[in-house]
Scaffold this motif. Structure first.
Motif, PDB file in Angstrom:
ATOM      1  N   ALA A  97       0.830  -1.208   0.000  1.00 22.37           N
ATOM      2  CA  ALA A  97       0.000   0.000   0.000  1.00 22.37           C
ATOM      3  C   ALA A  97       0.863   1.257   0.000  1.00 22.37           C
ATOM      4  O   ALA A  97       0.542   2.251  -0.667  1.00 22.37           O
ATOM      5  CB  ALA A  97      -0.942  -0.008   1.208  1.00 22.37           C
ATOM      6  N   LEU A  98       1.964   1.224   0.736  1.00 20.64           N
ATOM      7  CA  LEU A  98       2.887   2.369   0.737  1.00 20.64           C
ATOM      8  C   LEU A  98       3.516   2.554  -0.646  1.00 20.64           C
ATOM      9  O   LEU A  98       3.696   3.680  -1.107  1.00 20.64           O
ATOM     10  CB  LEU A  98       3.969   2.175   1.799  1.00 20.64           C
ATOM     11  CG  LEU A  98       3.517   2.342   3.250  1.00 20.64           C
ATOM     12  CD1 LEU A  98       4.604   1.856   4.205  1.00 20.64           C
ATOM     13  CD2 LEU A  98       3.150   3.788   3.554  1.00 20.64           C
ATOM     14  N   GLN A  99       3.842   1.440  -1.300  1.00 12.73           N
ATOM     15  CA  GLN A  99       4.399   1.536  -2.647  1.00 12.73           C
ATOM     16  C   GLN A  99       3.398   2.182  -3.596  1.00 12.73           C
ATOM     17  O   GLN A  99       3.767   3.026  -4.433  1.00 12.73           O
ATOM     18  CB  GLN A  99       4.781   0.135  -3.148  1.00 12.73           C
ATOM     19  CG  GLN A  99       5.262   0.097  -4.587  1.00 12.73           C
ATOM     20  CD  GLN A  99       6.525   0.900  -4.822  1.00 12.73           C
ATOM     21  OE1 GLN A  99       7.376   0.970  -3.940  1.00 12.73           O
ATOM     22  NE2 GLN A  99       6.644   1.514  -5.991  1.00 12.73           N
ATOM     23  N   ALA A 100       2.122   1.822  -3.473  1.00 16.42           N
ATOM     24  CA  ALA A 100       1.094   2.404  -4.330  1.00 16.42           C
ATOM     25  C   ALA A 100       0.965   3.904  -4.105  1.00 16.42           C
ATOM     26  O   ALA A 100       0.636   4.660  -5.032  1.00 16.42           O
ATOM     27  CB  ALA A 100      -0.244   1.708  -4.093  1.00 16.42           C
ATOM     28  N   ALA A 101       1.220   4.341  -2.855  1.00 12.38           N
ATOM     29  CA  ALA A 101       1.091   5.765  -2.521  1.00 12.38           C
ATOM     30  C   ALA A 101       2.386   6.536  -2.758  1.00 12.38           C
ATOM     31  O   ALA A 101       2.392   7.768  -2.653  1.00 12.38           O
ATOM     32  CB  ALA A 101       0.676   5.918  -1.055  1.00 12.38           C
ATOM     33  N   LEU A 102       3.474   5.844  -3.084  1.00  9.81           N
ATOM     34  CA  LEU A 102       4.774   6.492  -3.228  1.00  9.81           C
ATOM     35  C   LEU A 102       4.767   7.664  -4.213  1.00  9.81           C
ATOM     36  O   LEU A 102       5.350   8.716  -3.909  1.00  9.81           O
ATOM     37  CB  LEU A 102       5.828   5.464  -3.629  1.00  9.81           C
ATOM     38  CG  LEU A 102       7.270   5.957  -3.755  1.00  9.81           C
ATOM     39  CD1 LEU A 102       7.768   6.571  -2.455  1.00  9.81           C
ATOM     40  CD2 LEU A 102       8.193   4.808  -4.191  1.00  9.81           C
ATOM     41  N   PRO A 103       4.118   7.550  -5.377  1.00 11.73           N
ATOM     42  CA  PRO A 103       4.093   8.708  -6.286  1.00 11.73           C
ATOM     43  C   PRO A 103       3.469   9.952  -5.661  1.00 11.73           C
ATOM     44  O   PRO A 103       3.923  11.079  -5.921  1.00 11.73           O
ATOM     45  CB  PRO A 103       3.273   8.204  -7.478  1.00 11.73           C
ATOM     46  CG  PRO A 103       3.452   6.720  -7.457  1.00 11.73           C
ATOM     47  CD  PRO A 103       3.499   6.359  -6.008  1.00 11.73           C
ATOM     48  N   ASP A 104       2.447   9.751  -4.819  1.00 10.01           N
ATOM     49  CA  ASP A 104       1.820  10.898  -4.136  1.00 10.01           C
ATOM     50  C   ASP A 104       2.794  11.533  -3.142  1.00 10.01           C
ATOM     51  O   ASP A 104       2.849  12.761  -3.012  1.00 10.01           O
ATOM     52  CB  ASP A 104       0.551  10.450  -3.402  1.00 10.01           C
ATOM     53  CG  ASP A 104      -0.543  10.001  -4.349  1.00 10.01           C
ATOM     54  OD1 ASP A 104      -0.605  10.517  -5.484  1.00 10.01           O
ATOM     55  OD2 ASP A 104      -1.332   9.125  -3.956  1.00 10.01           O
ATOM     56  N   PHE A 105       3.547  10.694  -2.422  1.00  8.82           N
ATOM     57  CA  PHE A 105       4.540  11.228  -1.488  1.00  8.82           C
ATOM     58  C   PHE A 105       5.613  12.016  -2.237  1.00  8.82           C
ATOM     59  O   PHE A 105       5.990  13.126  -1.848  1.00  8.82           O
ATOM     60  CB  PHE A 105       5.207  10.098  -0.696  1.00  8.82           C
ATOM     61  CG  PHE A 105       4.282   9.258   0.134  1.00  8.82           C
ATOM     62  CD1 PHE A 105       3.035   9.717   0.520  1.00  8.82           C
ATOM     63  CD2 PHE A 105       4.660   7.985   0.539  1.00  8.82           C
ATOM     64  CE1 PHE A 105       2.174   8.937   1.289  1.00  8.82           C
ATOM     65  CE2 PHE A 105       3.832   7.202   1.311  1.00  8.82           C
ATOM     66  CZ  PHE A 105       2.583   7.672   1.683  1.00  8.82           C
TER      67      PHE A 105
END
Length: 224
Positions: A97-105
């Protein structure tokens, strides 16, 4: 589906003893007991909180390269996720889930690292198994986790259960102690102050990655 919904679905199947898990009720009862005792201990309330200064750290990535929090913070805010290890299915779902959100970060100028007590070999497995694009760092003896207030020692009865399940933490971690971090998620500002903190002694409960975005947006606006 949210991260927590995925975790809940897995937990339902696991605790029901559905194949391929086939876990007896006595095992589930022991795990529940350990979680309840950790919650009752108040350990999570003693972990670092928003407004506290984050301890600086330098840890090795899976290739043995040192990664410094100070150097990462020089580039922008830092998201730090503490997890138990590649053997924990809840942790693997969180990493995905963190990987999926990485672009947003990254769009908000933030860096992301995950920290566990496991050896470099197991960290490489974490990266490979979960197709991660951010560093996994090895926290030997859980010393950095302790500095954030997350380290705890497993009770003897849980150690015996882990041994029976062939979940050999000393082998996974290259450390004879039977300690783990409570799962914790932090956003650290460039001045070293913690802007967001979420710690849960129940390892089946994890915050959504999106929960950190408002904090990261505020940090980005301050930096601008």
């Amino acid at each position: 589906m949210t991260l927590q919904a995925q975790l809940d679905a897995f937990k339902t199947d696991f605790e029901a003893g559905k194949p391929p898990y086939n876990v007896p009720p006595s095992v589930i009862e022991t795990m529940h007991r350990a979680t309840a005792e950790l919650i009752a201990s108040g350990a999570a309330g003693r972990a670092l909180k928003a407004g506290d200064r984050a301890p600086a750290f330098t840890l090795d990535d899976p290739d043995g390269k040192p990664v410094s929090s100070a150097k990462l913070l020089a580039q922008g805010p830092l998201v730090v996720s503490f997890y138990r290890g590649v053997w924990c299915p809840y942790c693997n779902m969180e990493l995905q889930a963190l990987q999926a959100a990485l672009p947003d970060f990254e769009a908000l100028g933030a860096k992301l690292v995950a920290i566990s007590p496991q050896t470099a070999v197991n960290s490489r497995k974490s990266v490979r198994q979960n197709a991660l694009g951010f560093p996994i760092l090895s926290d030997t003896h859980n010393d950095v986790a302790a500095s954030f207030g997350l380290r705890f020692e497993l009770p003897d009865y849980l150690v015996e259960l882990y041994k029976a399940l062939k979940n050999d933490l000393p082998s996974f971690n290259g450390d004879p102690s039977w300690t783990l971090p409570m799962p914790g998620r932090f956003v650290i500002g460039q001045d070293g102050i913690i802007l967001y903190a979420e710690v849960n002694p129940d390892y089946t409960r994890r915050p959504e990655p999106e929960d950190m975005l408002p904090t990261l947006r505020r940090a980005a606006s301050v930096a601008a």
